[in-house]
Design an enzyme around this catalytic site. Structure first.
Site, PDB file in Angstrom:
ATOM      1  N   LYS A 147       9.685   1.020   9.511  1.00 43.53           N
ATOM      2  CA  LYS A 147      10.612   1.303  10.595  1.00 43.53           C
ATOM      3  C   LYS A 147      11.324   2.629  10.304  1.00 43.53           C
ATOM      4  O   LYS A 147      11.350   3.050   9.136  1.00 43.53           O
ATOM      5  CB  LYS A 147      11.616   0.163  10.744  1.00 43.53           C
ATOM      6  N   HIS A 177      11.273  -5.443   6.563  1.00 37.74           N
ATOM      7  CA  HIS A 177      11.404  -6.164   5.299  1.00 37.74           C
ATOM      8  C   HIS A 177      12.257  -7.421   5.426  1.00 37.74           C
ATOM      9  O   HIS A 177      12.152  -8.323   4.594  1.00 37.74           O
ATOM     10  CB  HIS A 177      11.956  -5.242   4.206  1.00 37.74           C
ATOM     11  N   LYS A 181      11.847 -11.819   3.568  1.00 39.86           N
ATOM     12  CA  LYS A 181      12.780 -12.598   2.771  1.00 39.86           C
ATOM     13  C   LYS A 181      12.456 -14.084   2.888  1.00 39.86           C
ATOM     14  O   LYS A 181      12.197 -14.587   3.988  1.00 39.86           O
ATOM     15  CB  LYS A 181      14.224 -12.337   3.230  1.00 39.86           C
ATOM     16  N   GLU A 215      26.974  -4.382   5.285  1.00 41.60           N
ATOM     17  CA  GLU A 215      26.678  -3.596   4.088  1.00 41.60           C
ATOM     18  C   GLU A 215      27.975  -2.999   3.543  1.00 41.60           C
ATOM     19  O   GLU A 215      28.814  -2.521   4.312  1.00 41.60           O
ATOM     20  CB  GLU A 215      25.711  -2.458   4.410  1.00 41.60           C
ATOM     21  N   ASP A 234      19.115   1.667  13.952  1.00 36.32           N
ATOM     22  CA  ASP A 234      18.674   1.398  12.592  1.00 36.32           C
ATOM     23  C   ASP A 234      18.612  -0.089  12.277  1.00 36.32           C
ATOM     24  O   ASP A 234      17.754  -0.519  11.504  1.00 36.32           O
ATOM     25  CB  ASP A 234      19.612   2.101  11.601  1.00 36.32           C
ATOM     26  N   HIS A 239      16.068  -5.491  12.826  1.00 32.70           N
ATOM     27  CA  HIS A 239      16.451  -6.599  11.961  1.00 32.70           C
ATOM     28  C   HIS A 239      17.165  -7.717  12.719  1.00 32.70           C
ATOM     29  O   HIS A 239      16.756  -8.881  12.667  1.00 32.70           O
ATOM     30  CB  HIS A 239      17.366  -6.103  10.841  1.00 32.70           C
ATOM     31  N   LYS A 335      28.196  -0.503   8.242  1.00 31.78           N
ATOM     32  CA  LYS A 335      28.300   0.038   6.889  1.00 31.78           C
ATOM     33  C   LYS A 335      29.766   0.095   6.457  1.00 31.78           C
ATOM     34  O   LYS A 335      30.659   0.147   7.292  1.00 31.78           O
ATOM     35  CB  LYS A 335      27.669   1.430   6.817  1.00 31.78           C
TER      36      LYS A 335
END
Length: 479
Positions: A147, A177, A181, A215, A234, A239, A335
């Site tokens: 991505k 990703h 998980k 994050e 992003d 996700h 973030k």
């Protein structure tokens, strides 16, 4: 688990950050467990002049940084390097180098091309591989693309057209990703192997769903990339939307890639594109993380002092379906938040009549299911119990399950995904339909200039994000 067939793994961007931090350690773990089989080779491709020995040195350092003893694997002997030159001549030389390595190691022509490259390099690589005949081989050929897959609906559709002109859909692995998980994969098992939950997994019993991906880090070394993308592109488009699909999908007809992908696309087709008022964007200012002062986003190296890029996004999403009509999905990512956290909180409806208000319990409690994807992976189901003593005093307590307690350490996501590519299992990878449908869902937001609110680093985002829920009588669940 069976070993993979003899294969050549070609990493375009073989000496880059993704290769060092994720791919080489993942391949080493697979090799240590015998899952790469007896015969394999890794060919790193880059523009810098390097020898095979120099690339093996990069691999050693990558494994040391990952805490893996390099001498415990045979990976070093299987690492090779190719310095690519520009243009089609470079791809023709790459093909010759691939065939040379395969002959030397007796490999049958099974090839994986991993594009560990900046997004702007995808087009050139896809065209180059296809034009020199590397889209086909004596064995299987698979191409893995990181991505972001496009930056909007039009560019995602164009990249799909370029791929499909040279590769079959069955050869294409669009990687996310989060889907590798173990806790994410277990969502299917949790829902469809446990009828006690699936029977209440609908609008009659569920009041709202919250998904948080938080994050503590800032932009780190990704300033040049991140400042052109932002949090909505992003994180939300891929996700968080993947998690919405796993929570919202219907029972698949079979436990295979096509059936699961089909149900996930159906979720996106019934999702209502969020309006401007359903979204709150933010950008972090100065603040404190774990007691240390951190700079504002605009003060980070490589970020323009007048940047309006969003580092936080919260939104309300609805699914116009029989199962989920009227149930809001609240998504949040950012973030420089107080904790590193990925969790899904399913809030069940309150009792229709509250029997305990006369006993000093005026608040209507509700059951909550919290699924923690990272860290402390596991599940917690909150319910009310009576505290010992006189009176009817209630307390909300959790039943909990933690992966580490039951199984120890979980395998990293990239190890799972790389292994699935080698086996040809596309279950954990998105297809062209999902990619384009996801971008279309958020395209109206990308076309509008939405306000970006400031929030101090170390907080849970701008106050406006709380108001997004309060109008529905909700509040963000903390960890």
């Amino acid at each position: 688990m069976r070993p993979a067939d003899p294969s050549l793994i070609v990493i375009l961007g073989g000496a880059g950050d993704l290769s060092r931090r994720m791919l080489i350690p993942a391949l080493a773990r697979l090799a240590r467990e015998g899952l790469l089989g007896e015969r394999y080779a890794i060919l790193g491709v880059g523009t810098a002049p390097r020898t095979d020995a120099a690339f093996r040195g990069i691999a050693r350092e990558a494994l040391r940084a990952a805490g893996l003893p390099f001498e415990a694997t045979r990976l070093c002997e299987a690492c090779f390097y190719y310095q690519q030159v520009r243009g089609m001549e470079g791809y023709r030389a790459l093909r010759a180098r691939i065939e040379e390595v395969e002959r030397a190691h007796g490999l049958p022509g099974n090839r994986v091309f991993y594009l560990a490259l900046p997004p702007e390099k995808f087009h050139e690589s896809v065209v180059g591989l296809g034009e020199v005949g590397l889209a086909r081989s004596p064995g299987f050929t698979r191409i893995v693309i990181e991505k972001p897959f496009g930056r909007d609906a039009a560019s995602a559709a164009e990249l799909n057209r370029e791929l499909h002109a040279r590769f079959d859909e069955s050869q294409i692995y669009r990687i996310d990703h989060y889907l590798g998980k173990e806790t994410t994969r277990n969502l299917l098992v949790f829902r469809f192997a446990n009828p006690i939950f699936e029977s209440v997994w609908n609008r009659s019993h569920i009041e709202s769903v919250q998904i948080t991906v938080a994050e503590k880090l800032g932009v780190e070394q990704r300033a040049g990339y991140y400042d052109t993308i932002g949090g909505l592109r992003d994180m939300v488009q891929n996700h968080l939307t993947q998690l919405v699909c796993l929570i919202g999908m219907e029972v698949p007809g079979a436990l295979d890639a096509e059936a699961i992908r089909y149900e996930k696309v159906k979720v996106l087709r019934c999702a209502v594109p969020p309006a401007d008022g359903d979204v709150v964007l933010g950008q972090y200012g100065r603040g404190r993380i774990d007691g240390a002062e951190v700079p504002a986003y605009r003060e980070e190296p490589g970020i323009a002092p007048d940047s309006t890029t969003d580092t936080f996004a919260a939104l309300r999403l609805t699914l116009d379906s029989w199962r989920w009509q009227g149930v809001p999905f609240f998504l949040r990512t950012g973030k420089r938040l107080p904790a590193r956290l990925t969790q899904i909180c399913v809030n069940f409806r309150r009792p229709p009549v509250w029997l305990f208000k006369g006993d000093g319990q005026p608040e209507l409690h509700r059951n909550r299911l919290v699924m923690r994807l990272q860290p402390d992976e596991g599940f917690q189901l909150y319910f009310d119990v009576k505290t010992p003593g006189e009176g009817m005093v209630l307390k909300t307590l959790p039943l909990h399950f933690e992966y580490k307690e039951a199984f120890g350490e979980l395998p990293p996501a990239y190890q799972t995904l790389v292994y699935d590519v080698l086996l040809g299992d596309q279950t954990l990878f998105v297809d062209a339909r999902w990619t384009e449908a996801s971008w279309r869902l958020y395209q109206p937001l990308l076309e509008h200039r939405l306000p970006v609110y400031n929030y101090p680093a170390g907080s849970w985002g701008p106050a406006e994000a709380e108001e997004l829920l309060s109008c529905k009588g909700e509040r963000w669940e903390k960890w």
